[in-house]
Enzyme design. Sequence first.
Site, PDB file in Angstrom:
ATOM      1  N   LYS A  80       1.060  -1.264   0.200  1.00 31.90           N
ATOM      2  CA  LYS A  80      -0.047  -0.036  -0.111  1.00 31.90           C
ATOM      3  C   LYS A  80       0.778   1.248  -0.251  1.00 31.90           C
ATOM      4  CE  LYS A  80      -4.016   1.962   2.572  1.00 31.90           C
ATOM      5  NZ  LYS A  80      -4.772   1.737   3.976  1.00 31.90           N
ATOM      6  N   SER A 155      -9.763   1.843   2.947  1.00 28.56           N
ATOM      7  CA  SER A 155      -8.961   2.424   1.982  1.00 28.56           C
ATOM      8  C   SER A 155      -7.867   1.492   1.394  1.00 28.56           C
ATOM      9  CB  SER A 155      -8.220   3.334   2.805  1.00 28.56           C
ATOM     10  OG  SER A 155      -7.401   2.900   3.978  1.00 28.56           O
ATOM     11  N   SER A 179     -10.089  -0.350   7.340  1.00 29.28           N
ATOM     12  CA  SER A 179      -9.434  -0.179   5.706  1.00 29.28           C
ATOM     13  C   SER A 179      -8.719  -1.591   5.197  1.00 29.28           C
ATOM     14  CB  SER A 179      -8.216   0.787   5.851  1.00 29.28           C
ATOM     15  OG  SER A 179      -8.982   2.255   5.840  1.00 29.28           O
TER      16      SER A 179
END
Lengths: 489, 480
Positions: A80, A155, A179
């Site tokens: 990420k 996210s 997330s």
Amino acid sequence: MNDILKLSVCRLSELLGKKEISSSEITAAYLERINKTDGKVGAFLSINKDNAEKAAADSDKRRADGKPLSALDGIPCAVKDNICTKGVTTTCASVMLKNFVPPYNATVVDKLENSGIFSLGKLNLDEFAMGSTTENSAFKITHNPRDLSRIPGGSSGGSAAAVAALETPFALGSDTGGSIRQPAAFCGVVGMKPTYGTVSRYGLVAFASSLDQIGPLTSDVKDNALVLQAIAGHDPKDATSSKKACSDFTSMLEEGAAKLRIGVPTEFFGDGISEEVKSGVLGAAEIYRRAGAELVEVSMPSLKYALPAYYVISSAEASSNLARFDGVRYGYRTSKQTDDIDSLYLNSRSEGFGKEVKRRIMLGTFALSSGYYDAYYKKALKVRTVILEEFRKIFEKCDVIIAPVAPSVAYKIGEKTENPLEMYMGDIYTVPVNIAGIPAISLPCGKTKSGLPIGMQLIGNHFSEALLYRAAYAFERESGISGRTFATV
Amino acid sequence: MKMIKDYEMVIGLEVHVELKTKTKIFCNCKTDFGAAPNTQCCPVCMGMPGTLPVLNKKVVEYAVKAGLATNCQIASFSKQDRKNYFYPDLPKAYQISQYDLPLCEHGWLDIESDEGTKRVGITRIHIEEDAGKLVHDDELGTLIDCNRCGVPLIEIVSEPDLRSAEDAVAYLKKLRAIILYTGISDCKMNEGSLRCDVNLSVRKKGTDKFGTRTEMKNLNSFAFIAKAIEYEYKRQVDAIEAGEEVIQETRRYDPTSGKTYQMRSKENANDYRYFPDPDLPGIVLSNDRINEIKSSIPSLPDERKYQYVSEYGLSPYDAEIIVSELFIASFFEEAAKHTGHRKILANLLISELPRLVSQDSECVPADPALFAEVAEMLGEGDINSSTAKKVLKEVISSNADPRKYVTENGLMQINDDDILKKAASDAISENPKMVSDYIAGKSAAFKSLMGQCMQKTGGKGNPVKLTAFLEKELSDIRRE
């Protein structure tokens, strides 16, 4: 499709060990896959082809010399883009950090490298991890590989989508209020939010420091345990990382569901949940019961306060954490002529941050302001204590809790972007876990009529990851459902 | 000026002291003063994204030392908070400090003032990180030096117990001495390792209610602090007398003009939005740990002062001067081992100090044993005090052996009664004007006669005996 892509991390590790496959072959297969499908999925913000190929070759050399760094040496992954990678742009999907190249690795990245694991590229997210759809990325929309018209969740939408699209054997995400778990549920993969302090936060660009935790997203449960093992452990660079020795996360994997006491919290199945999700998760509970587990009804009366408390605490911390992005030392600086420092700050921050980030900074600044602190921040901390206490009581009655991850399955791109409050409501089932600092694993437990994955989460007490993996693995075996069950692009 | 006497000033001080730990408070960067800009910083102290602070345990130990040395209660649990504000020298846009649970509270220290010994309360001592430095360059604009970012500080907040500039300076000197004794800081005002903000308000004498206070910053010497206090006191009294209101604000002292100027008013003050730093767990201190730190603190100024007064017979005032610096006290104590005439030793030392030490001195540049020898000789009447000064000069400049020097140069005091008696009567018979002046009641004439006696003995006559002989002869003359 290349068969390599269907292999689990666990299987790849075995084949690498037997020299029946090379890291270079695995890496080539994934780079080809990314090249072919990511135009449609949009999981990656940057691809690190040259570095990955070189790292794969180095790994193959180590294997040939009989000196692998670990059983996972040679396995590629993706990270990420709010996790710092030395010499590689780390953007947080924000204009603010569009060109930011950290001179240091996050501890998790160091740990992966020390195991011989390397990154194929950096994954899309909601800007600074604030959002539930990955639509808040300043750079691109990520599509759900199970249905490209839908959001992948957020996210860590890029992380979940990349795993679901078979563009990486596994991915790292971060979970502040769901997330990792919510995109895992929306994309039909397995995601773990570990106990706060299990994985070092050093190098994770902070959103809400008291809630943030890095965790793995994988196609199945066993892979997840293996990856967490590689990244967990005390880090002297993170004062909040636990000094407790890490348990072996796979130690209980084969123990099955028999005699497990599984708590079903009433409030998690109340108003607002879609019928399909509700029946999917309750169906999973039934599978546990049939496998010999005991279902226990439990209650979390304060669930309704968890969401507002979460938004106050996380926004308050974010308003402070993101203050350093001021255009002075690094990151975006306004091109407007400025005569004074205040307008340099104002213009740089107005132009560099997106709408949702600004909304949370304002919310958090307000909550901490003199005269409002007691009514918001302090009260939110009290709710935190209450939630912790309620979980403590629940875990006297059961070993793990079964719950939905989100009230619905993945929705259409653009469907909720104009209604932030409704979007926030979607975090209701995931935020209590972060508030309490306890672990939870999200895994697919069924599909809707239209074939979309339904996710469930198993929530455990502090440092009960091994138990959660056992329960999740038992379900995976009993139900036959894993990240490989669903069609992909 | 008549009006000003009706008012009193109320002063509280906030003192920032840089701790001399080897590394910074939250990372491993060095803290050396004067390094080239941005050579002592790293991603952590520069607040790069994703980096985290880890508290340097030495900082807690040093702050606790400061707390124990100033009679504070040490918190068994304390926490660190973020103070949020934007400024280019503050990389994270928040300073990690302590808000409602500081490490040390409720302390005090004693100062010598006109009214005798006075106890000044210490509200709290907390730990925090320093900010960087902005350097303004005509060509390049404003530059940032991050070397100082994350250098550990303690902030020592006094109660509003000080009532004069002298009080304030005495407090600072005492605080500085205590901190120097504990060895936790260099306390160099010129290098900024000791900085002071002054909170000052005025009120009519005899009233209890505090007036509106102002805070003065940028005070980097004891002299400036005293001047700034006097100026600000007068400014506030003038304002009140003129029917104006004193505004709560931060003011900057300008040493050139000797005046204070407004920096920012309360309306423009920052809302710092303090909240507990989630990156840092609470600081927990056991009683054992606190006692361990306590046992590592050396004997402090007041303890030594008490010893000098009670055992050596020094006056509290003289003792205070000697304990003001550890190196002076150490020198004194070392010298005191070599002579029983400690009071004389103290007098000699104090009168020589202005020549011996400057602001930057870290030792007394003399051999304590030789220094003591001079005191011993003076005390035993082997030399008189003017000779003592002469000999000390030699001891200091060339490590001369005092006794040898005195013998070789024939400086031994003349104690022979016959010689001294003769000198006295000669002085009287040769100076009838002085004698008549003395009898007429001019006491200065006695001094002149003493001068004559000294001249006759080559400056070596025992002044006590000479005085006695002179007085005897003069009273005989008067009787006639």
